[in-house]
Every structure is written in structure tokens, then in C-alpha cells.
Design a protein around this motif. Structure first.
Motif, PDB file in Angstrom:
ATOM      1  N   THR A   1       0.857  -1.181   0.000  1.00  0.00           N
ATOM      2  CA  THR A   1       0.000   0.000   0.000  1.00  0.00           C
ATOM      3  C   THR A   1       0.896   1.234   0.000  1.00  0.00           C
ATOM      4  OG1 THR A   1      -0.070   0.161   2.406  1.00  0.00           O
ATOM      5  CG2 THR A   1      -1.797  -1.201   1.338  1.00  0.00           C
ATOM      6  N   ALA A   2       0.328   2.372  -0.330  1.00  0.00           N
ATOM      7  CA  ALA A   2       1.086   3.621  -0.286  1.00  0.00           C
ATOM      8  C   ALA A   2       1.570   3.895   1.138  1.00  0.00           C
ATOM      9  CB  ALA A   2       0.235   4.773  -0.812  1.00  0.00           C
ATOM     10  N   SER A   3       0.746   3.593   2.122  1.00  0.00           N
ATOM     11  CA  SER A   3       1.155   3.794   3.520  1.00  0.00           C
ATOM     12  C   SER A   3       2.368   2.941   3.870  1.00  0.00           C
ATOM     13  CB  SER A   3       0.012   3.453   4.474  1.00  0.00           C
ATOM     14  OG  SER A   3      -1.056   4.327   4.281  1.00  0.00           O
ATOM     15  N   ALA A   4       2.369   1.703   3.418  1.00  0.00           N
ATOM     16  CA  ALA A   4       3.497   0.809   3.697  1.00  0.00           C
ATOM     17  C   ALA A   4       4.766   1.307   3.005  1.00  0.00           C
ATOM     18  CB  ALA A   4       3.175  -0.611   3.245  1.00  0.00           C
ATOM     19  N   ILE A   5       4.624   1.827   1.802  1.00  0.00           N
ATOM     20  CA  ILE A   5       5.783   2.390   1.098  1.00  0.00           C
ATOM     21  C   ILE A   5       6.320   3.589   1.874  1.00  0.00           C
ATOM     22  CG2 ILE A   5       6.515   3.647  -0.974  1.00  0.00           C
ATOM     23  CD1 ILE A   5       4.548   1.804  -2.537  1.00  0.00           C
TER      24      ILE A   5
ATOM     25  N   SER B   1      10.097   3.634   3.438  1.00  0.00           N
ATOM     26  CA  SER B   1      11.053   4.567   2.841  1.00  0.00           C
ATOM     27  C   SER B   1      11.185   5.884   3.597  1.00  0.00           C
ATOM     28  CB  SER B   1      10.639   4.859   1.402  1.00  0.00           C
ATOM     29  OG  SER B   1       9.370   5.493   1.389  1.00  0.00           O
ATOM     30  N   ALA B   2      10.427   6.049   4.670  1.00  0.00           N
ATOM     31  CA  ALA B   2      10.431   7.294   5.456  1.00  0.00           C
ATOM     32  C   ALA B   2      10.083   8.501   4.589  1.00  0.00           C
ATOM     33  CB  ALA B   2      11.764   7.488   6.170  1.00  0.00           C
ATOM     34  N   MET B   3       9.105   8.317   3.695  1.00  0.00           N
ATOM     35  CA  MET B   3       8.649   9.416   2.840  1.00  0.00           C
ATOM     36  C   MET B   3       7.269   9.881   3.283  1.00  0.00           C
ATOM     37  SD  MET B   3       9.699   8.654  -1.118  1.00  0.00           S
ATOM     38  CE  MET B   3       8.749   7.141  -1.298  1.00  0.00           C
ATOM     39  N   HIS B   4       7.038  11.178   3.151  1.00  0.00           N
ATOM     40  CA  HIS B   4       5.730  11.751   3.447  1.00  0.00           C
ATOM     41  C   HIS B   4       4.728  11.245   2.411  1.00  0.00           C
ATOM     42  CE1 HIS B   4       2.569  14.816   3.815  1.00  0.00           C
ATOM     43  NE2 HIS B   4       2.995  14.905   5.068  1.00  0.00           N
ATOM     44  N   LYS B   5       3.475  11.153   2.813  1.00  0.00           N
ATOM     45  CA  LYS B   5       2.452  10.573   1.936  1.00  0.00           C
ATOM     46  C   LYS B   5       2.285  11.348   0.633  1.00  0.00           C
ATOM     47  CE  LYS B   5      -1.325  12.728   4.514  1.00  0.00           C
ATOM     48  NZ  LYS B   5      -2.530  12.460   5.299  1.00  0.00           N
ATOM     49  N   THR B   6       2.528  12.659   0.636  1.00  0.00           N
ATOM     50  CA  THR B   6       2.395  13.408  -0.624  1.00  0.00           C
ATOM     51  C   THR B   6       3.500  13.020  -1.607  1.00  0.00           C
ATOM     52  OG1 THR B   6       3.604  15.290   0.292  1.00  0.00           O
ATOM     53  CG2 THR B   6       1.208  15.385   0.394  1.00  0.00           C
ATOM     54  N   LYS B   7       4.702  12.751  -1.103  1.00  0.00           N
ATOM     55  CA  LYS B   7       5.786  12.316  -1.994  1.00  0.00           C
ATOM     56  C   LYS B   7       5.486  10.936  -2.558  1.00  0.00           C
ATOM     57  CE  LYS B   7       9.526  15.143  -0.404  1.00  0.00           C
ATOM     58  NZ  LYS B   7      10.885  15.364  -0.787  1.00  0.00           N
ATOM     59  N   VAL B   8       4.967  10.058  -1.708  1.00  0.00           N
ATOM     60  CA  VAL B   8       4.596   8.717  -2.173  1.00  0.00           C
ATOM     61  C   VAL B   8       3.505   8.833  -3.227  1.00  0.00           C
ATOM     62  CG1 VAL B   8       3.617   6.482  -1.528  1.00  0.00           C
ATOM     63  CG2 VAL B   8       5.259   7.597  -0.009  1.00  0.00           C
ATOM     64  N   SER B   9       2.516   9.660  -2.974  1.00  0.00           N
ATOM     65  CA  SER B   9       1.397   9.828  -3.906  1.00  0.00           C
ATOM     66  C   SER B   9       1.874  10.313  -5.272  1.00  0.00           C
ATOM     67  CB  SER B   9       0.386  10.811  -3.314  1.00  0.00           C
ATOM     68  OG  SER B   9      -0.682  11.006  -4.208  1.00  0.00           O
TER      69      SER B   9
END
Length: 155
Positions: free
Chosen positions: A63-67, A71-79
Motif C-alpha cells: 500500500t502507499a502507507s506501507a511504502i 522509505s520514510a517518505m511523506h504521503k504526498t511524496k509517495v502519492s
């Protein structure tokens, strides 16, 4: 390391260049920037896109949350990374059957092929970086990182 003048009531000064958290951050950033040249030159990826691709390549469906957690990335960067990899047709999204707010992300054949092309490049980068150190220095770094991770509960 903080420095305090014993002869006066001056406040302590933090020598940032010797402050371990700052040194670790600067070193990690320098290594990450150097490595980013490889995936940028070979596939035109940004750091968040590489981290997303790499996470999915390693773990399969996530899931995006798991990524973000891995990776210690904020959800907007993952999105944004997910959107770009989807635009390239390197990943697919599948809605969760029980929670429509959650999507399961997976690499397509093209995404997996790109990941597999980059794995040897990443491993070669790591080998070249470690080759700059002696065996005892590599062991000291590995042990020191493991000890800090354990002490912080991140092991």
C-alpha cells in the motif's frame, strides 16, 4: 559536541559540524544524492520514484502507507511517485476489497523490468562505496549503525 565557556555565563554553543545527528544526516544525504545520479541517468527517476519502485520490487504488492513507512517518505511524496510510475505504466493500483480508501500497488512487467535493470547498478554503487573503506571500517560502520538502530528501537 556542545562547547561551554567555563570563565563566563555564556550559553552553550552547539558545534553543528560535530553534532552526530547532523553528521549522519549530511552523510546520508550526500550518499543518496550520489546514488540518485545512477537511477536518474538510467531511467529518469526522482528519489521518491526510485524508493517506491524499489520497495515494490523488493516486497511485491504494497500500500502507499506501507511504502511511506518503509522509505520514510511523506504521503504526498509517495502519492506523486505512485502517480508518475502509473503514468509510465510501471505500476498498477488495485482497490482493497474491504476498504475502498486503500489501494494495493504492484509493478507491471515494464516496472519490474526497470527495477531488475537497476538492481545490479545499485549493488555496484554499494560495492564501490564500501571499497573506499577498510574491512575494519566497514565492520565498524555496520556495528555502529546496528547499535544505534537497536537503541532507537528501529532494528
Amino acid at each position: 559536541m556542545a562547547i561551554k565557556s567555563e570563565a563566563s555565563d555564556e550559553p552553550e554553543i552547539l558545534n553543528l559540524e560535530n553534532f552526530l545527528p547532523y553528521r549522519l544526516y549530511r552523510l546520508a544525504d550526500a550518499v543518496s544524492r550520489e546514488f540518485s545520479r545512477i537511477y536518474k541517468d538510467s531511467h529518469g527517476l526522482t528519489r521518491p520514484e526510485w524508493r517506491t519502485l524499489s520497495g515494490l520490487g523488493q516486497h511485491g504488492t504494497m500500500t502507499a502507507s506501507a511504502i511511506g513507512e518503509q522509505s520514510a517518505m511523506h504521503k504526498t511524496k509517495v502519492s506523486r511517485a505512485v502517480a508518475e510510475l502509473e503514468r509510465r505504466r510501471w505500476l498498477t493500483r488495485t482497490p482493497d476489497e474491504n476498504d475502498r480508501r486503500v489501494e494495493h500497488l504492484a509493478l507491471t512487467k515494464a516496472g519490474l523490468a526497470a527495477y531488475r535493470e537497476m538492481v545490479p547498478l545499485a549493488k555496484a554503487f554499494e560495492r564501490e562505496l564500501l571499497a573506499k573503506l577498510s574491512v575494519s571500517e566497514r565492520e565498524a560502520i555496520a556495528n555502529g549503525l546496528a547499535a544505534l538502530q537497536a537503541a532507537l528501537g528501529k532494528g
